[in-house]
Design a protein around this motif. Structure first.
Motif, short mmCIF file in Angstrom:
data_model
loop_
_atom_site.label_atom_id
_atom_site.label_comp_id
_atom_site.label_asym_id
_atom_site.label_seq_id
_atom_site.Cartn_x
_atom_site.Cartn_y
_atom_site.Cartn_z
N LEU A 172 0.80 -1.19 -0.21
CA LEU A 172 -0.03 0.16 -0.15
C LEU A 172 0.53 1.47 -0.01
O LEU A 172 0.37 2.44 0.35
N GLY A 173 1.94 1.14 -0.50
CA GLY A 173 3.06 2.35 -0.38
C GLY A 173 4.48 1.72 -0.09
O GLY A 173 4.54 0.45 0.04
N ASP A 174 5.39 2.44 -0.04
CA ASP A 174 6.81 2.03 0.10
C ASP A 174 7.04 1.47 1.37
O ASP A 174 8.01 0.61 1.47
N ASP A 175 6.41 1.91 2.50
CA ASP A 175 7.01 1.34 3.70
C ASP A 175 5.87 1.71 4.88
O ASP A 175 5.41 2.82 5.02
N PRO A 176 5.50 0.58 5.55
CA PRO A 176 4.45 0.88 6.54
C PRO A 176 4.87 1.34 7.62
O PRO A 176 4.14 1.89 8.73
N ASP A 177 6.33 1.63 8.02
CA ASP A 177 6.92 2.45 8.95
C ASP A 177 6.14 3.76 8.94
O ASP A 177 6.12 4.60 10.08
N THR A 178 5.63 4.34 7.74
CA THR A 178 5.31 5.99 7.64
C THR A 178 3.69 5.88 7.69
O THR A 178 3.17 6.92 7.84
N GLN A 179 3.14 4.71 8.20
CA GLN A 179 1.99 4.67 8.00
C GLN A 179 1.01 3.90 9.37
O GLN A 179 0.14 3.31 9.30
#
Length: 503
Positions: A172-179
Motif C-alpha cells: 500500500l506504499g513504500d513503507d508501513p513504517d510511515t503509516q
C-alpha cells in the motif's frame, strides 16, 4: 525451485540470523511503549493487558480461497487442523467478504476503513490489463498506494497507545513504517515474493540461513516481537505472503500431497503451502497460551480475497481471485477472544472495511476525523445484538485479464472481470457491467454458485438494487468509465472469446 526445509529446523535456525533484527524490534517497542499513559500501565496485569485494551492479532492470508480451509471444505485433500481448531473457538462468519477481489485494493479497504472510490486503489496497476483490442472502454486510472492523509487502522490504534508491528506483505506504499507501524518486517510496495526460501531478495527483511522458509520466518519474528511487547497492548498485523504465487513449499510436504493423489504440481505445492501456513497459525496460538496472553488477545484470521481456481479443490462458489462473483470476494473469517466471544456460526454479511471501526471500539480508541464506510460490529462479535440489515458494495472501473480462461468461471474467458460495480443486499446480489450496461441478479440463498441470472425474471428486485447501487456510486463519488477505447475491435473481441470457448 523448492528447497527442502522443515518447521522444526526453521524454528531453531534463526538465532544467529535474527539477532540484529530483534534488537531493532525491541527498540521499536521501547519507543512506542513510551506513548502509553500511566493510567493504562496501572491497569495492566502481569500476564497481559486489561480487558479495556485487548491485544489484537490480525492474520491475513494472501489469496486463500473461501473453500480452502478445513471447516469450509468440500474435500479432505487440504489439511488445516490448527485453523479448524481455532474455528471451534471463534465466531465463524460464513458471509464474510473482502473489500475487493484482488490484493492491493482489498488491503486498502481494510487499512483505511473506506470503500475503493474514496481512496482510488482499484487494482494492482496498471488498470489497462489485457489485450487493448478487447477493452471497449478506457478504464479509470489507478492509484498505487494509500495517500499520506489517509489515517490507517494502525495509526488510529497507535494513537490509543498500542505498539504496532507489521510482519509480511504491505503493498500500500513504500513503507508501513510511515503509516502507523513501529516495526516492519518484509513490508514494502512489492506485492509478492519470488523466493519463499532464503535468500528472499525482499526489502526490509534480513536473509536467514539458506533454505529457511519465509512463512516460518515471519512467524518466528512476530512471536518474538509479541513476547517483547508483553505488558502493553499490541497490534500485530501478520499479512503472510502465502499462499500467493509462486507456489513453493518444502519438498517433503509437497510429496505428502502427491502421495494423497494430487498429481498436478501446482496443486500439490498449493496444498503444501496451505499446510505450512496452518502450522504457523498454530505456532502463534500456542505462544499465546504459553505466555498467558490468550485471554487478553483478539485473534482474527481471514484472507485478502478469493483464491485461484484449482481443479483438485472443488468449491460450490463461482470463480476466484479477480472476479466479482462470490469466489473472488467471499473469504474465511474467524474471530477468537476466549471468555469474551462465544464460539458459534454467524450469518451476518460483513466486509473487511468493518475491522477498522470494530477494533477501535473494542480497543476503546478514538475514531479518526475521516469517513469510515465499515460498521462497528463489536456488539455482533460479543454476541450482544444483531445489526440491522445493510448493503455491501464493490466498485471495479478497470480491467483484469484472465488467469486461466474457462477455469476462471468469469463472464467471459478473456477477463477475470471487466469494469463494473456490485451490491449485496440481503440475500440478493446485483452485478453491473459497464461496457454494455448489463446486469446480473442472483439469489444467493438459493444459488450460491451464481448460475441463474434473474435480472429479467425479477425486474422489481433488479430495479431496487440498481437504484441503491447508483445512489451509492453518487454518494462516494465513484468514477464510471464512459470514454470509448479507439483500439477496441468488436470482431477481434468476439473471435478471441470464441477461440477460448472452443478450447
Amino acid at each position: 525451485m523448492c528447497a527442502p526445509s522443515s518447521l522444526a529446523a526453521s524454528d531453531y535456525s534463526l538465532i544467529g540470523a535474527v539477532k540484529l533484527h530483534l534488537l531493532i524490534v525491541l527498540l521499536g517497542f521501547a519507543l512506542s511503549g513510551c506513548a502509553a499513559s500511566s493510567d493504562r500501565l496501572a491497569d495492566r496485569s502481569s500476564g497481559g493487558t486489561s480487558a479495556a485494551q485487548p491485544n489484537i492479532i490480525m492474520i491475513v492470508v494472501d489469496d486463500l480461497g473461501w473453500s480452502d480451509v478445513g471447516y469450509n471444505q468440500t474435500t479432505d485433500l487440504l489439511e488445516t487442523p490448527n485453523i479448524d481448531a481455532m474455528a471451534q473457538q471463534s465466531v465463524r462468519f460464513d458471509n464474510a467478504y473482502a473489500g475487493a477481489a484482488n490484493c492491493a485494493p482489498s488491503r486498502a479497504v481494510l487499512m483505511s476503513g473506506q470503500y475503493g472510490p474514496r481512496h482510488g486503489i482499484y487494482t494492482v496497476s496498471p488498470s489497462t490489463r489485457g489485450d487493448s483490442r478487447t477493452r471497449k472502454l478506457i478504464p479509470i486510472a489507478n492509484k498505487r498506494g494509500l495517500q499520506p492523509n489517509v489515517i490507517t487502522l494502525a495509526e488510529a490504534l497507535k494513537d490509543a497507545g498500542y505498539a504496532s508491528g507489521h510482519f509480511g506483505k504491505w503493498h500500500l506504499g513504500d513503507d508501513p513504517d510511515t503509516q502507523g507501524f513501529d516495526v516492519n518486517v518484509a513490508g514494502s510496495g512489492q506485492g509478492m515474493t519470488f523466493h519463499y526460501f532464503s535468500p528472499y531478495r525482499l526489502p526490509n527483511i534480513e536473509d536467514g540461513p539458506n533454505g529457511e522458509y519465509l512463512t516460518n520466518r515471519l512467524t518466528s519474528d512476530v512471536i518474538e516481537w509479541m513476547k517483547s511487547a508483553k505488558g502493553a497492548p499490541f497490534f500485530a498485523y501478520v499479512p503472510y505472503y502465502s499462499v500467493h504465487t509462486p507456489l513453493q513449499a518444502p519438498e517433503a510436504t509437497v510429496q505428502k500431497y502427491r502421495d494423497k493423489g494430487i498429481l498436478g504440481g501446482k496443486q500439490a505445492n498449493y496444498a503444501a503451502m496451505v499446510e505450512m501456513m496452518d502450522k504457523n497459525v498454530g505456532r502463534i496460538l500456542t505462544m499465546l497460551e504459553a505466555e498467558g496472553l490468550a485471554d487478553d488477545t483478539i485473534v482474527i484470521f481471514t484472507s485478502d480475497n478469493g483464491g485461484y481456481r484449482m481443479p483438485s479443490f472443488p468449491s460450490p462458489i463461482r470463480a476466484g481471485k479477480g472476479s466479482y462473483y462470490e469466489g473472488g470476494l467471499r473469504v474465511p473469517l474467524l474471530v477468537r477472544w476466549p471468555g469474551k466471544i462465544a464460539p458459534r456460526a454467524d450469518h451476518t454479511p460483513v466486509i473487511n472495511a468493518d475491522f477498522y471501526p470494530t477494533l477501535l471500539s473494542l480497543a476503546n480508541a478514538k475514531r479518526p476525523d475521516q469517513v469510515l464506510d465499515g460498521m462497528d460490529l463489536s456488539s455482533v462479535f460479543l454476541g450482544k445484538k444483531k445489526i440491522e440489515t445493510r448493503d455491501l458494495f464493490w466498485h471495479f472501473p478497470v480491467y483484469l485479464q484472465a488467469h486461466n480462461g474457462l477455469a476462471d468461471q468469469a463472464q467471459d474467458p478473456l477477463f477475470r472481470t471487466r469494469p463494473g460495480s456490485a451490491i449485496r443486499s440481503g440475500d440478493w446480489k446485483l452485478i453491473h457491467y459497464f461496457e454494455r450496461d448489463e446486469y446480473e441478479l442472483y439469489d444467493l440463498s438459493n444459488d450460491i454458485s451464481e448460475r441463474d441470472n434473474l435480472a429479467i425474471r425479477r425486474p422489481e428486485k433488479m430495479s431496487e438494487l440498481k437504484r441503491k447501487l447508483g445512489a451509492w456510486r453518487q454518494e462516494t463519488g465513484a468514477d464510471v468509465p464512459t470514454q470509448l477505447n479507439p483500439e477496441y475491435d468488436a470482431a477481434i473481441n468476439q473471435q478471441l472469446i470464441a477461440q477460448q470457448l472452443g478450447k
